[in-house]
Design an enzyme around this catalytic site. Structure first.
Site, PDB file in Angstrom:
ATOM      1  N   LYS A  95       6.406  -0.794   0.609  1.00  0.00           N
ATOM      2  CA  LYS A  95       5.164  -0.869   1.386  1.00  0.00           C
ATOM      3  C   LYS A  95       5.488  -0.825   2.873  1.00  0.00           C
ATOM      4  O   LYS A  95       6.238  -1.658   3.372  1.00  0.00           O
ATOM      5  CB  LYS A  95       4.407  -2.150   1.059  1.00  0.00           C
ATOM      6  N   GLY A 147      -3.882   1.277   1.738  1.00  0.00           N
ATOM      7  CA  GLY A 147      -4.739   0.112   1.903  1.00  0.00           C
ATOM      8  C   GLY A 147      -4.848  -0.259   3.365  1.00  0.00           C
ATOM      9  O   GLY A 147      -4.227   0.361   4.245  1.00  0.00           O
ATOM     10  N   GLY A 148      -5.653  -1.297   3.636  1.00  0.00           N
ATOM     11  CA  GLY A 148      -5.837  -1.730   5.004  1.00  0.00           C
ATOM     12  C   GLY A 148      -4.573  -2.291   5.624  1.00  0.00           C
ATOM     13  O   GLY A 148      -4.437  -2.330   6.849  1.00  0.00           O
ATOM     14  N   LEU A 185       2.007   5.966  -3.474  1.00  0.00           N
ATOM     15  CA  LEU A 185       1.382   5.362  -4.646  1.00  0.00           C
ATOM     16  C   LEU A 185      -0.032   4.886  -4.334  1.00  0.00           C
ATOM     17  O   LEU A 185      -0.877   4.826  -5.216  1.00  0.00           O
ATOM     18  CB  LEU A 185       2.219   4.182  -5.148  1.00  0.00           C
ATOM     19  N   GLY A 213      -1.426  -1.148   4.852  1.00  0.00           N
ATOM     20  CA  GLY A 213      -0.332  -0.188   4.922  1.00  0.00           C
ATOM     21  C   GLY A 213      -0.365   0.807   3.773  1.00  0.00           C
ATOM     22  O   GLY A 213      -1.343   0.893   3.024  1.00  0.00           O
ATOM     23  N   ASP A 217      -7.237 -10.892  -0.575  1.00  0.00           N
ATOM     24  CA  ASP A 217      -7.634  -9.513  -0.872  1.00  0.00           C
ATOM     25  C   ASP A 217      -7.509  -9.225  -2.367  1.00  0.00           C
ATOM     26  O   ASP A 217      -6.974  -8.199  -2.777  1.00  0.00           O
ATOM     27  CB  ASP A 217      -6.789  -8.528  -0.072  1.00  0.00           C
TER      28      ASP A 217
END
Length: 492
Positions: free
Chosen positions: A196, A177-178, A174, A180, A294
């Site tokens: 995740k 990102g940093g 999907l 995972g 974030d």
């Protein structure tokens, strides 16, 4: 020879001609009186004659001889007898090859079985090691304590989540990102979830922080925060299982280069309120204050009704109740990072306020946080936005898809609020609670105008002044509003 049925010859006998007429005699292989019933009995040649070289088999009226395996011949003493079989080279090669093949097959099966058992044992030991390394016992203890207070967060097995994601197939990804990769998973009960796969926990000091994060997130009950359903600690990299949000992320919905339908201004403002309330909840209403660290438009998910849900807490930090900030390695996404945090490493709630301000500017402009096409000294959206406000050119930056005469005043108020959120020093920024209050106030005023007609100029200025007192003056709004109003009038 006469027919035995016409004369007095009995069983196993024959009638033969003689000088006196006929006589009876026993058939070959039989002996006895042929004139008596059952008078002719079988002769056991195997005993009386021993005619065979090896094995003798007697039967009524005769016998036969046989040779054992590996020998050839008729087996009779007066015949060829039995002699050992001499195989050809071809036959010997075939037999040797067959024997070797069978032996190798048995050896392979045995070796494979031993390796499989050893592998399963190692996998089990590895999972147990990861479970202990990732703080499994402590997490189980924490969740057990919370069972009576909230819905229990489930601990999944690696097998369950591997099957749910089709062995983490690329087609199930999907987003990346940093912290995972996020996969779409389907549980056995057909529930769709987001799984995740976090980065590997290399420092054991991070284990406690990870456990505390899961502990706190399992207690969060906010409709605008993605719900944590469970986790898996059997893998080297912990797996987190979240509710699945079906309508993509905010970034894709406001970026004009994407194919997704654009969001109208009213929906964008509602989303801004929902994000602000969710982050305010994390800062002040959660059992332990959480700094998201974030916040960005790609981490804001939208459900089927375009309601916002804040996601991705992989970089979040828990702040002890007796502290207002924590020192940490700088982590976040360029373009959204608080410059004060970037320079000092001091992380506090105002760092989230700055990141939210960037998202607010994205909602206003429909542009990315990093503007690669801009000159080097103006390559971030924040710098471009602030300079445009100071120079009175904000109209050129705003998203024309949402701007119209009826919402210009409201948009300018939001722009003024966004400017306050991205101030250089954190102490000059409003809190997320104040931001949420001001945004809700703008929506309330819009509803009042829609329901009761145009608000009088004096009343409008009073309301603006009241809102300005919450987060500071809004002089930047006044100078820019006239510019925008002029350009809208000029464009009609």
């Amino acid at each position: 020879m006469k027919n035995t049925t016409s004369y007095s010859c009995k069983e196993n006998s024959i009638c033969v001609d003689s000088e006196n007429g006929y006589r009876c005699r026993c058939e070959e292989g039989f002996q006895g009186n042929p004139y008596l019933s059952n008078g002719c009995q079988d002769i056991d040649e195997c005993i009386t004659m021993s005619p065979c070289n090896m094995t003798c088999h007697n039967f009524d009226g005769g016998y036969n001889c046989s040779c054992p395996s590996g020998y050839k011949g008729d087996g009779k003493k007066d015949g060829s007898g039995c002699f050992q079989e001499v195989k050809s080279n071809k036959e010997l090669i075939i037999e040797i090859a067959l024997g070797i093949s069978i032996g190798l097959l048995v050896l392979f099966i045995l070796t494979f079985s031993l390796c499989w058992v050893h592998k399963q044992r190692r996998v089990k030991q590895f999972r147990e090691k990861c479970f202990m390394q990732n703080g499994g016992p402590l997490l189980q203890e924490r969740l057990s304590e919370l069972q009576r207070q909230c819905e229990r967060t489930r601990i999944f097995t690696e097998v369950e989540l591997t099957k749910a994601t089709n062995n983490f197939h690329e087609s199930r990804i999907l987003g990346r990102g940093g912290q995972g990769i996020v996969y779409k998973g389907i549980l056995p009960n057909n529930q769709v979830v987001a799984i995740k796969r976090s980065r590997i926990v290399e420092d054991q000091r991070q284990v406690k922080d990870f456990i505390n994060e899961v502990d706190v997130l399992s207690q969060i009950n906010n409709r605008n925060v993605v719900k944590l359903l469970g986790c898996c600690l059997e893998t080297e990299a912990p797996l987190l299982v979240y509710e699945f949000v079906s309508n993509g992320n905010l970034f894709d919905r406001i970026d004009p280069t994407k194919n997704a339908p654009s969001l109208p201004w009213e929906t964008r403002l509602s989303i801004a309120v929902e994000i602000a309330e969710a982050v305010s909840y994390l800062h002040s209403a959660a059992s332990v204050p959480i700094i998201h660290r974030d916040i960005k438009s790609s981490n804001i998910l939208l459900d089927k009704n375009d309601k916002a849900k804040v996601s991705d807490f992989g970089a979040s930090r828990l702040v002890p109740l007796d502290q207002t900030q924590v020192f940490t390695l700088v982590q976040g996404t360029p373009g959204y990072l608080d410059p004060e945090y970037l320079q000092t490493g001091k992380l506090n709630e105002k760092s989230d306020v700055y990141s939210f301000g960037v998202v607010l500017i994205e909602l206003l402009t429909g542009k990315k946080a990093i503007q690669l096409f801009c000159p080097e000294q103006d390559n971030t959206l924040v710098v471009h936005f602030v300079s445009s406000m100071e120079e009175g050119n904000l109209m050129e930056l705003l998203d024309r898809r949402v701007l119209n005469q009826s919402n210009v005043e409201q948009i300018m108020e939001v722009a003024s609020l966004a400017r306050k959120c991205v101030r250089l020093f954190g102490e000059e920024r409003p809190t997320m609670n104040e931001v949420a209050m001001e945004l809700k106030g703008l929506i309330a005023m819009q509803k009042q105008q829609t329901g009761k007609g145009e608000v009088k100029s004096e009343e409008y200025r009073y309301l603006l002044g009241h809102l300005a007192n919450v987060t500071g003056n809004s002089s930047s709004y006044d100078s820019t509003q006239n510019q925008i109003a002029f350009q809208i009038e000029d464009g009609r």
